[in-house]
Motif scaffolding. Structure first.
Motif, PDB file in Angstrom:
ATOM      1  N   CYS A   1       0.807  -1.217   0.000  1.00  9.94           N
ATOM      2  CA  CYS A   1       0.000   0.000   0.000  1.00  9.94           C
ATOM      3  C   CYS A   1       0.843   1.271   0.000  1.00  9.94           C
ATOM      4  O   CYS A   1       0.289   2.370  -0.128  1.00  9.94           O
ATOM      5  CB  CYS A   1      -0.935   0.012   1.218  1.00  9.94           C
ATOM      6  N   ARG A   2       2.149   1.123   0.193  1.00 15.04           N
ATOM      7  CA  ARG A   2       3.062   2.277   0.279  1.00 15.04           C
ATOM      8  C   ARG A   2       2.586   3.256   1.344  1.00 15.04           C
ATOM      9  O   ARG A   2       2.586   4.477   1.160  1.00 15.04           O
ATOM     10  CB  ARG A   2       3.188   2.971  -1.072  1.00 15.04           C
ATOM     11  N   GLY A   3       2.199   2.706   2.486  1.00  9.74           N
ATOM     12  CA  GLY A   3       1.767   3.522   3.602  1.00  9.74           C
ATOM     13  C   GLY A   3       0.782   2.744   4.454  1.00  9.74           C
ATOM     14  O   GLY A   3       0.165   1.780   3.985  1.00  9.74           O
ATOM     15  N   ALA A   4       0.645   3.160   5.707  1.00  5.15           N
ATOM     16  CA  ALA A   4      -0.247   2.460   6.636  1.00  5.15           C
ATOM     17  C   ALA A   4      -1.546   3.203   6.881  1.00  5.15           C
ATOM     18  O   ALA A   4      -2.363   2.780   7.693  1.00  5.15           O
ATOM     19  CB  ALA A   4       0.484   2.253   7.967  1.00  5.15           C
ATOM     20  N   SER A   5      -1.773   4.294   6.159  1.00  2.00           N
ATOM     21  CA  SER A   5      -2.962   5.102   6.394  1.00  2.00           C
ATOM     22  C   SER A   5      -4.187   4.481   5.742  1.00  2.00           C
ATOM     23  O   SER A   5      -4.097   3.645   4.842  1.00  2.00           O
ATOM     24  CB  SER A   5      -2.750   6.517   5.841  1.00  2.00           C
ATOM     25  N   ALA A   6      -5.347   4.925   6.185  1.00  2.00           N
ATOM     26  CA  ALA A   6      -6.599   4.464   5.587  1.00  2.00           C
ATOM     27  C   ALA A   6      -6.671   4.847   4.116  1.00  2.00           C
ATOM     28  O   ALA A   6      -7.139   4.059   3.278  1.00  2.00           O
ATOM     29  CB  ALA A   6      -7.784   5.049   6.350  1.00  2.00           C
ATOM     30  N   SER A   7      -6.211   6.044   3.776  1.00  2.00           N
ATOM     31  CA  SER A   7      -6.257   6.482   2.374  1.00  2.00           C
ATOM     32  C   SER A   7      -5.378   5.622   1.490  1.00  2.00           C
ATOM     33  O   SER A   7      -5.739   5.324   0.342  1.00  2.00           O
ATOM     34  CB  SER A   7      -5.852   7.956   2.270  1.00  2.00           C
ATOM     35  N   ALA A   8      -4.216   5.211   2.008  1.00  2.00           N
ATOM     36  CA  ALA A   8      -3.329   4.351   1.230  1.00  2.00           C
ATOM     37  C   ALA A   8      -3.988   2.999   0.963  1.00  2.00           C
ATOM     38  O   ALA A   8      -3.912   2.462  -0.146  1.00  2.00           O
ATOM     39  CB  ALA A   8      -2.006   4.167   1.963  1.00  2.00           C
ATOM     40  N   LEU A   9      -4.651   2.449   1.982  1.00  2.00           N
ATOM     41  CA  LEU A   9      -5.341   1.172   1.813  1.00  2.00           C
ATOM     42  C   LEU A   9      -6.493   1.308   0.827  1.00  2.00           C
ATOM     43  O   LEU A   9      -6.675   0.461  -0.065  1.00  2.00           O
ATOM     44  CB  LEU A   9      -5.848   0.672   3.166  1.00  2.00           C
ATOM     45  N   LEU A  10      -7.270   2.361   0.945  1.00  2.00           N
ATOM     46  CA  LEU A  10      -8.406   2.552   0.045  1.00  2.00           C
ATOM     47  C   LEU A  10      -7.953   2.700  -1.402  1.00  2.00           C
ATOM     48  O   LEU A  10      -8.619   2.213  -2.325  1.00  2.00           O
ATOM     49  CB  LEU A  10      -9.217   3.778   0.473  1.00  2.00           C
ATOM     50  N   THR A  11      -6.830   3.344  -1.601  1.00  2.00           N
ATOM     51  CA  THR A  11      -6.321   3.521  -2.960  1.00  2.00           C
ATOM     52  C   THR A  11      -6.059   2.184  -3.636  1.00  2.00           C
ATOM     53  O   THR A  11      -6.472   1.947  -4.772  1.00  2.00           O
ATOM     54  CB  THR A  11      -5.041   4.365  -2.946  1.00  2.00           C
ATOM     55  N   VAL A  12      -5.391   1.281  -2.930  1.00  2.00           N
ATOM     56  CA  VAL A  12      -5.083  -0.013  -3.547  1.00  2.00           C
ATOM     57  C   VAL A  12      -6.323  -0.904  -3.628  1.00  2.00           C
ATOM     58  O   VAL A  12      -6.425  -1.734  -4.534  1.00  2.00           O
ATOM     59  CB  VAL A  12      -3.923  -0.730  -2.816  1.00  2.00           C
ATOM     60  N   LEU A  13      -7.253  -0.753  -2.693  1.00  2.00           N
ATOM     61  CA  LEU A  13      -8.487  -1.534  -2.776  1.00  2.00           C
ATOM     62  C   LEU A  13      -9.264  -1.188  -4.041  1.00  2.00           C
ATOM     63  O   LEU A  13      -9.880  -2.051  -4.672  1.00  2.00           O
ATOM     64  CB  LEU A  13      -9.357  -1.285  -1.542  1.00  2.00           C
ATOM     65  N   ARG A  14      -9.235   0.086  -4.424  1.00  2.00           N
ATOM     66  CA  ARG A  14      -9.922   0.494  -5.645  1.00  2.00           C
ATOM     67  C   ARG A  14      -9.269  -0.111  -6.888  1.00  2.00           C
ATOM     68  O   ARG A  14      -9.927  -0.294  -7.915  1.00  2.00           O
ATOM     69  CB  ARG A  14      -9.912   2.028  -5.754  1.00  2.00           C
TER      70      ARG A  14
END
Length: 254
Positions: free
Chosen positions: A235-248
């Motif tokens: 995810c290149r980061g542990a933030s919620a936004s980083a996770l959401l980006t890869v989930l999309r």
């Protein structure tokens, strides 16, 4: 993204916050915390570090628990913190320090030590002669950050504030949770979180290793792949936004 059903493994308060953000985006999640934050007693040596806080040209805080515990400790001895450079690896940790009234620098791309070392503000902070850096962190952890800073001429002290334990669960709790809630993805936020995931999985790990595993950095991705995880998403980061980006960008296996 509504097809994702994720297992969250962060400490309970962090998992709850992440779960709320995911739910707003239509993602189901179930929390099974794999990191239990246990504050450590402060030794005389560590107390001396806090009392000499103004002698450090830079303070690096590597995690949210380190920020919370560290700031509580700073507040006991410094009603007004000294003016100096503060750094964090991630934006969420930086926000805790900012809310305390500190000026903080952190990488905008990548939540890891490598990205932090590339910050111009970091290079400027340690460019002075006899630069001293204090790293607030948990017990143990990576040595890369300190090694690179020492290579650039800085002296480095560690203020270790907590240890990360594995909460007690009944045998089989992890695979049972995944099966009962039909989870199709796993999320870890650190290398130790992944180690605890494998430990709790036990003999079920080969089967769980088939599930997509979302990790915060290339280092944790390498750990997971070496351990047999078949689909690892950095995810290149542990933030919620980083996770959401890869989930999309990643299609779930339904």
């Amino acid at each position: 993204m509504t097809g994702w059903r994720l297992l969250l493994t962060r400490p309970s308060d962090e998992s709850a916050a992440l779960s709320t953000v995911l739910a707003e985006a239509g993602v189901f999640s179930s929390s099974l915390p794999l990191l239990d934050i246990q504050p450590l007693p402060i030794s005389d040596t560590q107390q001396a570090m806090i009392l000499a806080l103004d002698h450090y040209c830079a303070v690096i805080v590597v995690s949210k628990p380190a920020a919370r515990i560290g700031l509580d400790l700073v507040g006991r001895y410094w009603p007004q913190p000294p003016i100096q450079s503060w750094f964090t690896v991630g934006a969420a940790t930086a926000q805790i320090l900012t809310d305390y009234g500190l000026e903080v620098s952190c990488p905008h791309e990548g939540d890891d030590s490598e990205a932090l070392l590339e910050l111009p503000q970091m290079r400027e902070a340690i460019a002075r002669p006899d630069a001293r850096v204090l790293i607030m962190r948990g017990e143990g952890g990576r040595e890369l950050l300190a090694e690179r800073l020492r290579e650039q001429g800085a002296s480095v002290d560690y203020l270790e504030l907590y240890r990360r334990g594995l909460p007690q669960y009944a045998e089989g709790a992890l695979p049972e949770r995944i099966e009962s809630e039909r989870l199709n993805g796993l999320v870890v936020s650190s290398g130790q979180g992944f180690e605890h995931l494998r430990q709790l999985a036990g003999s079920a790990w080969p089967e769980l290793a088939r599930l997509p595993l979302f990790v915060p950095s290339p280092r944790v991705a390498e750990m997971a792949l070496a351990a047999g995880a078949q689909t690892v998403v950095d995810c290149r980061g542990a933030s919620a936004s980083a996770l959401l980006t890869v989930l999309r960008e990643t299609r779930p296996v339904l």
